[in-house]
Each structure stands twice: as C-alpha cells, then as structure tokens.
Write a protein that holds these residues in place. Structure first.
Motif, PDB file in Angstrom:
ATOM      1  N   GLY A 102       1.036  -1.299   0.069  1.00 33.84           N
ATOM      2  CA  GLY A 102       0.042  -0.016   0.022  1.00 33.84           C
ATOM      3  C   GLY A 102       0.845   1.197   0.249  1.00 33.84           C
ATOM      4  O   GLY A 102       0.640   2.275  -0.656  1.00 33.84           O
ATOM      5  N   ASN A 177      -4.636   3.813  11.863  1.00 30.66           N
ATOM      6  CA  ASN A 177      -3.077   3.462  12.620  1.00 30.66           C
ATOM      7  C   ASN A 177      -2.921   4.680  12.715  1.00 30.66           C
ATOM      8  O   ASN A 177      -2.392   5.580  11.867  1.00 30.66           O
ATOM      9  N   ASP A 206      -7.477   5.303   2.793  1.00 34.15           N
ATOM     10  CA  ASP A 206      -6.497   4.273   2.965  1.00 34.15           C
ATOM     11  C   ASP A 206      -7.373   3.355   3.952  1.00 34.15           C
ATOM     12  O   ASP A 206      -7.641   3.700   5.153  1.00 34.15           O
ATOM     13  N   SER A 240      -1.332  -6.757   2.725  1.00 29.95           N
ATOM     14  CA  SER A 240      -0.218  -6.956   3.838  1.00 29.95           C
ATOM     15  C   SER A 240      -1.006  -7.425   5.004  1.00 29.95           C
ATOM     16  O   SER A 240      -0.745  -8.213   5.895  1.00 29.95           O
ATOM     17  N   LYS A 241      -2.111  -6.313   5.702  1.00 32.75           N
ATOM     18  CA  LYS A 241      -2.593  -6.535   6.748  1.00 32.75           C
ATOM     19  C   LYS A 241      -3.757  -7.570   6.982  1.00 32.75           C
ATOM     20  O   LYS A 241      -3.575  -8.603   7.818  1.00 32.75           O
ATOM     21  N   ARG A 249       4.604  -7.787   0.040  1.00 27.91           N
ATOM     22  CA  ARG A 249       4.653  -6.502  -0.749  1.00 27.91           C
ATOM     23  C   ARG A 249       3.640  -6.450  -1.736  1.00 27.91           C
ATOM     24  O   ARG A 249       4.229  -6.495  -3.029  1.00 27.91           O
TER      25      ARG A 249
END
Ligand SMILES: Cc1ncc(COP(=O)(O)O)c(C=O)c1O
Length: 402
Positions: A102, A177, A206, A240-241, A249
């Motif tokens: 991201g 975050n 995001d 990713s998360k 990646r």
C-alpha cells in the motif's frame, strides 16, 4: 560519507519511526536483552495455507516473468471482485493498479499528482509515512491536530478550515493507525458533504486495516456512501494486514482511470511490476477462502479485549478503546513531569518510550511519531503471553514513576 552527496529530498525526511522502533528491538535482542515488543505493525500470523499453495503453483508453472505494470489480468480481476464483494464498489480493469504494498501505491499516487507548493491534508494522529511521502514529492503537509474527545476523528469543521486553493489531497484512514478509530456512516457523510464543495481536492481513502473492526464497528468505504466522490478518490488497500502478507509486498489502488494510468506510467519507470509470485498469491487471497481472515479477526478482538482489561487499572495511563486496527493509542499526559527511580524527569512521550525500553525492556512507539503527544502506541498484534508480560512491565513502570 558526506551528506553533500545527498539530495535535499532525502535530507528533508526522517526514516520511518515505526520501522526504526522495530529495528531497535531486533538490535537489542541480538545483544541479549529481554525485550517485550509492543511496536509490531504487522500481523504475527503466518500467511494462510491456500495462499502459500497458490504462490508455489505459480512458481512451478513458470509465472516467474515480468507482468503488466499495473498487475496481471487475473490480479486486477481479483481486486475488482474483492471491491465488489467487500465494499459494494464497481471498478473496471483500468481503474485498479497493483503495487509493492500500500505504501508503494501511496507514494506513486502522490508522485503522479503533486507539484511544488501543493498541499496534502493529514490529520493527527496520522500514519507515520503520509507527511514525509508528501514532502518527498515537493508538497507541504497540512496537519490538522486531532482531538481525543472526538475519538481522534477528523471533524467536518476542521476539514473545511484546512482546505485552500492549493489543497491537492486529503488523506483519510479508517480503520486508523495508530488510534484505532473507525468512522461510521454519519461521520463519513459529514466529511463527504465538505469534500463535495471542493472539487479541486483529491481524496485518498486508506483502507488497509479494513478487515480489523471490533464489536459493533463496521468498515464502510467513503465512496459507497458518496458515489459522486468516486471520480476523485483513490482507495488504497492490499494484502499486507488483512491476509497476513506484509512480506509479500502486495498492495493496490482503485480510482479514476486517468489517475491509475498516471500511476502505471510512473511504475513502468520504477518497479516495472510487483513480484509475479506475490501477485498470484494475492489472487488467492482476494478471491479464495475468506474464512482464515474471520478467524484472525476474532483472535485480534480477544487480544484487544485482554489488553484493555490489563491497561484499565494502570494509574497514569488512559485510553479510548480502539474500534479497529491492532493498536491502543494510550494517553500518557498524567505521566509527564514524573521522575524515574534514577532521578530523570520524563518531559515528553519520546522520553517515556526511551525509559520504558531502557529500564523495563518494553518497546513502544511515541505519539510524537504520529504527530500527537503525549501518547504511546501499543500494538496487540502479538500473543496473549506477550500482551500479559508487556502490560505487567508497563504497570510496574508507571507505579515506579513519582
Ligand atoms: C495506515 C497504513 N497505511 C498503509 C500502510 C502500508 O502497508 P503496506 O505497504 O505494507 O501494504 C500501513 C502499514 O503499516 C499503514 O499502517
């Protein structure tokens, strides 16, 4: 080596503080120190088995070459399917682009659009990289101070005040975050009403922590509620998360075709394409079995609940319970000005973080890294044992401060 060789671009930014905090833990552990790590910014789970199989099959069937710059057709189709299924959003194949995470998409989107003097609106607490990526691309980050009494959420009034003729982007991050804030429909609609009045502003949504919402909280995409903003919104998300794939990646952007084409043009001169193996793995992630994701979410919820239970009785520390992501952004204002056993006065959250690490073997990240002090970020992306021990150390540390 002299800094005379370095660009102003590089001299003008800092290394990512969360990556630096994690690297310090690795370094100290290598020296034999016993450190409990609450800086972790990634799932501690292994990538689900069916995704590993897809990567292995890709490798063995010759998917080892360059791919289309914006991602294979199979991956772009999978991204579109994922957006339709999870977010109720319809995107065409020329409206999505895959990148190496991201962060890579955020960088290229900003690089493709920013000119000297442009402004990027970010509110605190922000993800550490937004302001520096804006600076790297000649823009000025405009920082809106956050407010804990407002659940750390950007208010429509503050957004309105921050917009100028030079505003190019507003970055919204939900789930957030480091605060764990998750915007509800009413809050998103109120922001959309402001953004609607300013058609010269692009919106970056995001949504990388989308899968991690707890209790009654629900993740909703801004453009699902305000479809008229879709033509100038870039959704940033990735594997990713949610799929425990940070090391692969693989991230993506979804937005208007002109912006995706510009990002693609830039990518053709930087990375060419993301790893072909990671792309095949991401297809399995986005359109394969989603059950492991629900399983991970449940475990995070349990860890979050336990961490909050352990933090509640600690004097000097307070928190707004996070509705999403995997962090507690704890307020430590009551600890400022306190004296350690060795006689040092804790003046700010960075000094508190240094003290916790040095004297108690507990690694955290300072609120300063996220533009909001005095706070510390505590990650619960670790086992319950680690959470228990970290909170025990934190409690002991707080008790010893006078
Ligand atoms: C809010 C936020 N956005 C984007 C990213 C980038 O994720 P990645 O580049 O690993 O996909 C991160 C990673 O920590 C994040 O916390």
């Amino acid at each position: 080596m002299s800094t005379a060789f370095l660009s102003n671009r590089v001299l003008g930014i800092e290394p990512s503080p969360s990556i630096a905090a994690n690297a310090l833990v690795t370094e100290l552990r290598a020296l034999g120190r016993d450190i409990v790590n609450f800086t972790v910014g990634e799932p501690d789970f292994d990538t689900p088995e069916h995704i590993l199989h897809a990567a292995s099959a890709a490798m063995h069937s010759g998917d080892t070459h360059y791919t289309a710059t914006t991602g294979t057709l199979a991956l772009r189709k999978a991204i579109c399917q994922k957006l339709e299924r999870d977010n109720g959003l319809t995107y065409g194949l020329d409206e999505v682009v895959a990148g190496c995470g991201g962060k890579h998409i955020i960088y290229h989107a900003l690089a493709a659009t920013l000119n000297l003097g442009d402004e990027v609106i970010v509110h605190t607490p922000y993800w550490v990289s937004y302001p520096d990526i804006a600076r790297l691309n000649d823009a000025t980050p405009v920082i809106i101070p956050g407010d804990e009494t407002n659940g750390f959420k950007l208010s429509p009034e503050a957004l309105e005040k921050s917009i100028t003729p030079r505003s190019k982007w507003v970055i919204l991050n939900t789930p957030n975050n480091p605060s764990g804030a998750v915007y509800n429909e009413t809050e998103l609609l109120a922001l959309a009403a402001v953004l609607r009045k300013h058609p010269h502003v692009l919106i970056m949504a995001d949504e990388i922590y989308e899968q991690f919402v707890y209790g009654d909280a629900l993740h909703v995409s801004l453009t699902r509620l305000a479809p008229d903003l879709k033509a100038r919104t870039l959704i940033v998300n990735g594997a990713s998360k949610g799929y425990a794939m940070t090391g692969w990646r693989l991230g993506f952007g979804a937005g208007p075709a002109w912006l995706i084409a510009a990002i693609g043009k830039l990518l053709s001169q930087t990375t060419t394409c993301p790893s072909s193996i990671s792309q095949a793995a991401a297809v399995a992630a986005f359109v394969g079995d989603q059950a492991p994701i629900a399983g991970m979410r449940e475990i995070y919820q349990h860890r979050r609940d336990r961490m909050l239970e352990l933090l509640t009785p600690i004097t000097g520390l307070s928190f707004t319970p996070p509705d999403g992501a995997f962090y507690v952004f704890a307020n430590v204002s009551a600890l400022m000005g306190k004296t350690t056993q060795s006689g040092d006065v804790i003046q700010n959250d960075s000094e508190l973080v240094a003290h916790l690490l040095k004297e108690h073997g507990l690694a955290t990240v300072s609120g300063a890294a996220y533009g909001m002090s005095p706070y510390i970020r505590l990650s619960f992306a670790s086992s319950l044992d680690v959470i228990e021990e970290g909170c025990r150390r934190l409690k002991e540390a707080c008790q010893q401060l006078r």
